[in-house]
Scaffold this active site. Structure first.
Site, PDB file in Angstrom:
ATOM      1  N   LEU A   1      26.741  30.325  -0.252  1.00 13.22           N
ATOM      2  CA  LEU A   1      27.946  29.683   0.253  1.00 13.22           C
ATOM      3  C   LEU A   1      28.823  30.775   0.859  1.00 13.22           C
ATOM      4  O   LEU A   1      28.897  31.882   0.327  1.00 13.22           O
ATOM      5  CB  LEU A   1      28.721  28.984  -0.869  1.00 13.22           C
ATOM      6  N   ASP A   2      29.497  30.461   1.966  1.00 14.17           N
ATOM      7  CA  ASP A   2      30.429  31.409   2.552  1.00 14.17           C
ATOM      8  C   ASP A   2      31.536  31.742   1.558  1.00 14.17           C
ATOM      9  O   ASP A   2      31.837  30.962   0.653  1.00 14.17           O
ATOM     10  CB  ASP A   2      31.058  30.828   3.822  1.00 14.17           C
ATOM     11  N   ARG A   3      32.173  32.892   1.757  1.00 20.47           N
ATOM     12  CA  ARG A   3      33.245  33.339   0.865  1.00 20.47           C
ATOM     13  C   ARG A   3      34.276  32.226   0.616  1.00 20.47           C
ATOM     14  O   ARG A   3      34.660  31.970  -0.522  1.00 20.47           O
ATOM     15  CB  ARG A   3      33.957  34.554   1.485  1.00 20.47           C
TER      16      ARG A   3
END
Length: 300
Positions: free
Chosen positions: A128-130
């Protein structure tokens, strides 16, 4: 230090090429991971395959002590002897990478996750992106990692997201089947305008129509970097609040309105069906209220 890559080095990994120049492969990787290496002015991953002819600039690695970084925060949605499902808050980086060497999720889970060929990504089945919150699946041993990766490859793992997008898509449901790769002009972004396209398929369905936005339920068939964000931008409906692919600050958001809400798969050891859900975080609940002009259902 500046080096020009000779033609015969084409195809060589960046860290391998730099190893004899800086003294060791470990030092080369440390320089890359600390954002001290530029290839034709751009930061690259250690696995970057050189083309030949590039100019590489290397800055000195400071030997001073690194500032202490607090451990990543997270919640356990499910855990057994084989796997962990984490409810990741926004702002947490999943694994070490360029510019993010400390304070990552896998470091906070050290000793509890394992498997895979990359020591920086033990047990990481998908990412998952930050600033994307929600459910993340991790393995605890090599056999489980292999089984989950195979399930992901066969598309037997359901990853369902909630996304608030600007405007209204022309259909209540649809499929975006458009290859993605590094954008030709902005190399930090993924785009359909690319010289290195890879298959990418995203499905969406309208959950709620709002005055100026639409709440979508999105499922991934593939898992490219920034896939949902890049695909929704490609059809003219960027994710609300997205600072890279849309407009920062929309509805008071400090990040993109994207949440991995549901994860479904068969347990790799028992075959039992698994289904987990993560409630919408409070910052997204508030943004949804603002977008709708009335109190939003917190059970979305």
């Amino acid at each position: 230090m500046i080096e020009v890559v000779p033609p015969e080095a084409a195809g060589t990994r960046l860290d391998v090429f730099l190893a004899p120049i800086v003294g060791s492969r470990a030092k080369a990787q440390a320089l890359i991971e600390n954002d001290l290496v530029r290839v034709d002015g751009l930061a690259k991953q250690k696995r970057y395959s050189l083309l030949g002819g590039e100019t590489i600039e290397v800055q000195a690695l400071s030997e001073g002590p690194r500032p202490e970084v607090p451990p990543a925060k997270f919640e356990i949605a499910y855990e057994d002897d084989r796997l962990i499902v984490v409810n990741k808050p926004a702002g947490v980086v999943v694994h070490p990478g360029v510019g993010n060497r400390e304070g990552t999720l896998v470091q906070a889970l050290a000793g509890r996750v394992a498997g895979g060929n990359d020591p920086d990504r033990p047990g990481v089945v998908h990412r998952l992106d930050r600033d994307t919150s929600g459910l993340l699946l991790l393995a605890r041993d090599e056999a489980t990692m292999f089984a989950l990766q195979e399930a992901l490859r066969r598309r037997d793992i359901t990853r369902e997201y909630v996304a608030l997008v600007e405007g209204r898509p022309p259909a209540r449901r649809g499929t975006i089947d458009a290859p993605l790769g590094r954008d030709r002009r902005t190399r930090t972004k993924m785009s359909t305008d690319t010289d290195d396209p890879h298959e990418a398929v995203t499905h969406f369905e309208t959950e709620q129509a709002l005055p100026d936005d639409t709440l979508l339920r999105v499922t991934l068939e593939t898992g490219r970097t920034h896939q949902i964000r890049a695909h929704l931008l490609a059809i003219g409906h960027p994710v609300a609040g997205d600072p890279e692919y849309g407009h920062a600050g929309r509805h008071g958001l400090s990040r993109q309105f994207l949440h991995a809400q549901r994860l479904a798969f068969k347990h790799p050891e028992t075959g039992a069906p698994m289904e987990l859900r993560a409630p919408l975080p409070e910052d997204l609940v508030k943004a949804l209220r603002q977008a709708s002009g009335e109190r939003a259902d917190q059970s979305v």
